[in-house]
Enzyme design. Structure first.
Site, short mmCIF file in Angstrom:
data_model
loop_
_atom_site.label_atom_id
_atom_site.label_comp_id
_atom_site.label_asym_id
_atom_site.label_seq_id
_atom_site.Cartn_x
_atom_site.Cartn_y
_atom_site.Cartn_z
N CYS A 272 0.87 -1.18 0.00
CA CYS A 272 0.00 0.00 0.00
C CYS A 272 0.91 1.23 0.00
O CYS A 272 1.69 1.42 0.94
CB CYS A 272 -0.92 0.01 1.22
N CYS B 88 0.56 3.41 3.12
CA CYS B 88 1.20 2.82 4.31
C CYS B 88 2.72 3.04 4.23
O CYS B 88 3.36 3.34 5.24
CB CYS B 88 0.87 1.34 4.43
N ASP C 82 -0.24 16.39 -2.14
CA ASP C 82 -0.49 15.48 -3.26
C ASP C 82 0.59 15.68 -4.32
O ASP C 82 0.99 16.80 -4.62
CB ASP C 82 -1.88 15.76 -3.86
N HIS D 111 -8.55 8.14 2.13
CA HIS D 111 -7.88 9.44 2.18
C HIS D 111 -8.87 10.53 1.84
O HIS D 111 -9.78 10.33 1.04
CB HIS D 111 -6.68 9.50 1.22
N HIS E 125 -8.99 14.38 0.24
CA HIS E 125 -8.27 15.46 -0.44
C HIS E 125 -8.76 16.77 0.17
O HIS E 125 -9.98 17.00 0.23
CB HIS E 125 -8.63 15.51 -1.93
P1 AMP Z 1 -7.65 9.08 -5.45
O1 AMP Z 1 -7.70 9.19 -6.95
O2 AMP Z 1 -8.80 9.75 -4.75
O3 AMP Z 1 -7.45 7.64 -5.00
O4 AMP Z 1 -6.39 9.91 -5.01
C1 AMP Z 1 -5.11 9.39 -4.90
C2 AMP Z 1 -4.20 10.58 -4.89
O5 AMP Z 1 -2.93 10.17 -4.42
C3 AMP Z 1 -3.99 11.24 -6.25
O6 AMP Z 1 -4.42 12.60 -6.21
C4 AMP Z 1 -2.48 11.11 -6.48
O7 AMP Z 1 -1.93 12.23 -7.13
C5 AMP Z 1 -1.98 10.95 -5.06
N1 AMP Z 1 -0.70 10.26 -4.93
C6 AMP Z 1 -0.37 9.05 -5.45
N2 AMP Z 1 0.88 8.70 -5.09
C7 AMP Z 1 1.35 9.72 -4.32
C8 AMP Z 1 2.57 9.96 -3.67
N3 AMP Z 1 3.60 9.09 -3.69
N4 AMP Z 1 2.73 11.12 -2.98
C9 AMP Z 1 1.71 12.02 -2.93
N5 AMP Z 1 0.50 11.83 -3.52
C10 AMP Z 1 0.33 10.70 -4.23
#
Ligand code: AMP
Length: 114
Positions: A4, A7, A30, A100, A102
């Protein structure tokens, strides 16, 4: 949880730009922001999504809105306003299966926005 990415961010295996942390939550920028301010707030406990919450997650669920408020205040968004989004499941576009929120802010936002 193994494999994950969130995690791994919590335990430091994957780097992140931390904006807030307490015993229960971790918040970070993000990697692909869609607003001038775009921060993710995640519980340290692995919960897949709102849809996967159980009674055992009551503490996390109950505290999460307060954590969101704290992070938004820390980001300086409290006065102007901000949006909180929980993508939940495939059709909503959830791509990371660790619950999560946003926090989006720093601009005028249209509504409805779906
Ligand atoms: P969701 O589409 O609601 O599942 O959002 C997942 C979010 O995680 C997206 O906006 C991605 O840009 C963000 N994301 C994915 N990997 C990372 C990372 N390593 N660091 C920061 N944000 C991330």
């Amino acid at each position: 949880m193994e494999d994950c990415i969130f995690c791994k961010i919590i335990n430091g295996e994957i780097p992140s730009r931390k904006v807030y942390e307490d015993d229960t939550f971790y918040a970070f920028e993000d990697i692909a922001p869609v607003a001038p301010v775009h921060v993710l707030v995640i519980p340290k406990k692995h919960v897949k999504s709102i849809a996967a919450l159980t009674e055992a997650d009551g503490d996390v669920a109950g505290k999460m809105l307060f954590a969101l408020r704290t992070v938004a205040e820390k980001l300086g968004l409290a006065e102007d306003g901000y949006r909180v989004v929980f993508n939940t499941g495939e059709k909503a576009g959830q791509t990371v299966h660790h619950m999560h929120a946003h926090i989006l802010g720093g601009k005028e936002m249209a509504w409805p926005g779906v």
